[in-house]
Design a protein around this motif. Sequence first.
Motif, PDB file in Angstrom:
ATOM      1  N   LEU A  90       0.817  -1.210   0.000  1.00 19.48           N
ATOM      2  CA  LEU A  90       0.000   0.000   0.000  1.00 19.48           C
ATOM      3  C   LEU A  90       0.852   1.261   0.000  1.00 19.48           C
ATOM      4  CD1 LEU A  90      -2.756  -1.127   2.518  1.00 19.48           C
ATOM      5  CD2 LEU A  90      -3.055  -0.721   0.061  1.00 19.48           C
ATOM      6  N   ILE A  91       1.894   1.272   0.819  1.00 18.20           N
ATOM      7  CA  ILE A  91       2.769   2.453   0.877  1.00 18.20           C
ATOM      8  C   ILE A  91       3.562   2.592  -0.413  1.00 18.20           C
ATOM      9  CG2 ILE A  91       4.834   3.388   2.028  1.00 18.20           C
ATOM     10  CD1 ILE A  91       3.577   2.475   4.680  1.00 18.20           C
ATOM     11  N   ASN A  92       4.002   1.483  -0.977  1.00 18.56           N
ATOM     12  CA  ASN A  92       4.727   1.533  -2.241  1.00 18.56           C
ATOM     13  C   ASN A  92       3.867   2.161  -3.336  1.00 18.56           C
ATOM     14  OD1 ASN A  92       5.345  -0.191  -5.001  1.00 18.56           O
ATOM     15  ND2 ASN A  92       7.207   0.418  -3.909  1.00 18.56           N
ATOM     16  N   VAL A  93       2.620   1.729  -3.435  1.00 18.97           N
ATOM     17  CA  VAL A  93       1.713   2.266  -4.452  1.00 18.97           C
ATOM     18  C   VAL A  93       1.440   3.754  -4.199  1.00 18.97           C
ATOM     19  CG1 VAL A  93      -0.666   2.172  -5.316  1.00 18.97           C
ATOM     20  CG2 VAL A  93       0.626   0.053  -4.977  1.00 18.97           C
ATOM     21  N   ASP A  94       1.176   4.120  -2.938  1.00 22.44           N
ATOM     22  CA  ASP A  94       0.864   5.516  -2.618  1.00 22.44           C
ATOM     23  C   ASP A  94       2.072   6.411  -2.827  1.00 22.44           C
ATOM     24  OD1 ASP A  94      -1.236   7.300  -1.708  1.00 22.44           O
ATOM     25  OD2 ASP A  94      -0.010   7.613   0.080  1.00 22.44           O
ATOM     26  N   MET A  95       3.250   5.932  -2.471  1.00 27.26           N
ATOM     27  CA  MET A  95       4.462   6.740  -2.663  1.00 27.26           C
ATOM     28  C   MET A  95       4.773   6.946  -4.140  1.00 27.26           C
ATOM     29  SD  MET A  95       7.236   5.680   0.262  1.00 27.26           S
ATOM     30  CE  MET A  95       8.362   6.985  -0.220  1.00 27.26           C
ATOM     31  N   LYS A  96       4.569   5.913  -4.950  1.00 28.20           N
ATOM     32  CA  LYS A  96       4.823   6.064  -6.389  1.00 28.20           C
ATOM     33  C   LYS A  96       3.932   7.133  -6.998  1.00 28.20           C
ATOM     34  CE  LYS A  96       6.733   1.577  -7.713  1.00 28.20           C
ATOM     35  NZ  LYS A  96       6.503   0.288  -8.396  1.00 28.20           N
ATOM     36  N   ALA A  97       2.687   7.180  -6.530  1.00 25.36           N
ATOM     37  CA  ALA A  97       1.736   8.147  -7.083  1.00 25.36           C
ATOM     38  C   ALA A  97       1.861   9.532  -6.456  1.00 25.36           C
ATOM     39  CB  ALA A  97       0.315   7.618  -6.903  1.00 25.36           C
ATOM     40  N   ASN A  98       2.438   9.608  -5.247  1.00 24.72           N
ATOM     41  CA  ASN A  98       2.489  10.874  -4.506  1.00 24.72           C
ATOM     42  C   ASN A  98       3.838  11.037  -3.811  1.00 24.72           C
ATOM     43  OD1 ASN A  98      -0.641  11.500  -4.600  1.00 24.72           O
ATOM     44  ND2 ASN A  98      -0.441   9.368  -3.947  1.00 24.72           N
ATOM     45  N   PHE A  99       4.907  10.864  -4.559  1.00 23.27           N
ATOM     46  CA  PHE A  99       6.235  10.807  -3.955  1.00 23.27           C
ATOM     47  C   PHE A  99       6.564  12.067  -3.159  1.00 23.27           C
ATOM     48  CE2 PHE A  99      10.917  10.796  -3.920  1.00 23.27           C
ATOM     49  CZ  PHE A  99      11.140   9.531  -3.418  1.00 23.27           C
ATOM     50  N   TYR A 126       1.410   7.946   5.593  1.00 26.84           N
ATOM     51  CA  TYR A 126       0.366   7.099   5.020  1.00 26.84           C
ATOM     52  C   TYR A 126      -0.902   7.133   5.884  1.00 26.84           C
ATOM     53  CZ  TYR A 126      -2.162   3.226   2.999  1.00 26.84           C
ATOM     54  OH  TYR A 126      -3.146   2.464   2.407  1.00 26.84           O
ATOM     55  N   PHE A 127      -0.735   7.014   7.205  1.00 20.27           N
ATOM     56  CA  PHE A 127      -1.906   7.013   8.088  1.00 20.27           C
ATOM     57  C   PHE A 127      -2.587   8.383   8.122  1.00 20.27           C
ATOM     58  CE2 PHE A 127       0.302   3.383  10.452  1.00 20.27           C
ATOM     59  CZ  PHE A 127      -0.468   2.418   9.810  1.00 20.27           C
ATOM     60  N   THR A 128      -1.827   9.452   7.940  1.00 17.39           N
ATOM     61  CA  THR A 128      -2.419  10.786   7.854  1.00 17.39           C
ATOM     62  C   THR A 128      -3.241  10.920   6.582  1.00 17.39           C
ATOM     63  OG1 THR A 128      -0.630  11.799   9.139  1.00 17.39           O
ATOM     64  CG2 THR A 128      -1.921  13.266   7.722  1.00 17.39           C
ATOM     65  N   ARG A 129      -2.724  10.378   5.493  1.00 21.36           N
ATOM     66  CA  ARG A 129      -3.387  10.489   4.195  1.00 21.36           C
ATOM     67  C   ARG A 129      -4.598   9.560   4.072  1.00 21.36           C
ATOM     68  NH1 ARG A 129      -1.240  12.374  -0.241  1.00 21.36           N
ATOM     69  NH2 ARG A 129      -1.645  10.494  -1.494  1.00 21.36           N
ATOM     70  N   HIS A 130      -4.516   8.376   4.673  1.00 18.56           N
ATOM     71  CA  HIS A 130      -5.544   7.361   4.412  1.00 18.56           C
ATOM     72  C   HIS A 130      -6.266   6.879   5.674  1.00 18.56           C
ATOM     73  CE1 HIS A 130      -4.319   7.045   0.226  1.00 18.56           C
ATOM     74  NE2 HIS A 130      -3.069   7.075   0.655  1.00 18.56           N
ATOM     75  N   GLY A 131      -5.822   7.332   6.826  1.00 17.42           N
ATOM     76  CA  GLY A 131      -6.473   6.966   8.072  1.00 17.42           C
ATOM     77  C   GLY A 131      -7.131   8.165   8.705  1.00 17.42           C
ATOM     78  N   GLN A 132      -7.237   8.119  10.013  1.00 17.66           N
ATOM     79  CA  GLN A 132      -7.879   9.205  10.772  1.00 17.66           C
ATOM     80  C   GLN A 132      -6.907   9.723  11.818  1.00 17.66           C
ATOM     81  OE1 GLN A 132     -11.379   7.936  12.869  1.00 17.66           O
ATOM     82  NE2 GLN A 132     -11.893   9.986  13.580  1.00 17.66           N
ATOM     83  N   PRO A 133      -6.288  10.900  11.588  1.00 15.11           N
ATOM     84  CA  PRO A 133      -5.430  11.499  12.615  1.00 15.11           C
ATOM     85  C   PRO A 133      -6.277  11.933  13.808  1.00 15.11           C
ATOM     86  CG  PRO A 133      -5.016  12.462  10.450  1.00 15.11           C
ATOM     87  CD  PRO A 133      -6.284  11.675  10.345  1.00 15.11           C
TER      88      PRO A 133
END
Length: 200
Positions: A90-99, A126-133
């Motif tokens: 998940l982090i690999n995919v998100d980082m590639k799209a939003n490095f 990742y948790f800030t972007r896709h979770g709930q801070p």
Amino acid sequence: MGRVKQYGLNSFLILILSVAITAPVSAASSISSGNKLAVDAKKQIGVTVSYDPTYRKLDFPRGDVAQDTGVCTDVVVRAYRLQNIDLQQLINVDMKANFSAYPNTWGLKSTDKNIDHRRVPNLETYFTRHGQPLSVTDKAGFLAGDIVSWRLPTSNLPHIGIVSDKLAADGTPLIIHNIGRGTQEENILFTYPIKGHFRY
């Protein structure tokens, strides 16, 4: 259908609606899944007995170092994998799209599937972007399965762990983490300055 005939269709529908209304809502489901994450994290206690931050080449997806060792981030990654959530992928995919959204602390020009998910600042992002801070000061707001990160005061090194489903004698939630002696369940929530508190 015997009940429908005995009590009438309207009474039967009221019975069905009352069951639906009293069923657990999403907040309760969230707490339940949090408890499961905490329980899954505790499965590492006595298994992961050492700490080794050495860079390793990993399989992808679901790559891991030997189960008897690891770092603080591995506690989080392994617990989520028991719920079929692979933070490495998940982090690999998100980082590639939003490095550019991720920290540039290590001077990398591209993603590295061997280490990106094992770095606390990347997990925080990742948790800030896709979770709930969540609040870092409300003691009652730390629920089982929440993710907490800190900065160690003497070194400013990042650390991360999972809130347990058990409390200390003073009511503080215990933390499941690996800070050097393998995976432990300890009362350290407010021992270090908290950097982030997330629910995912």
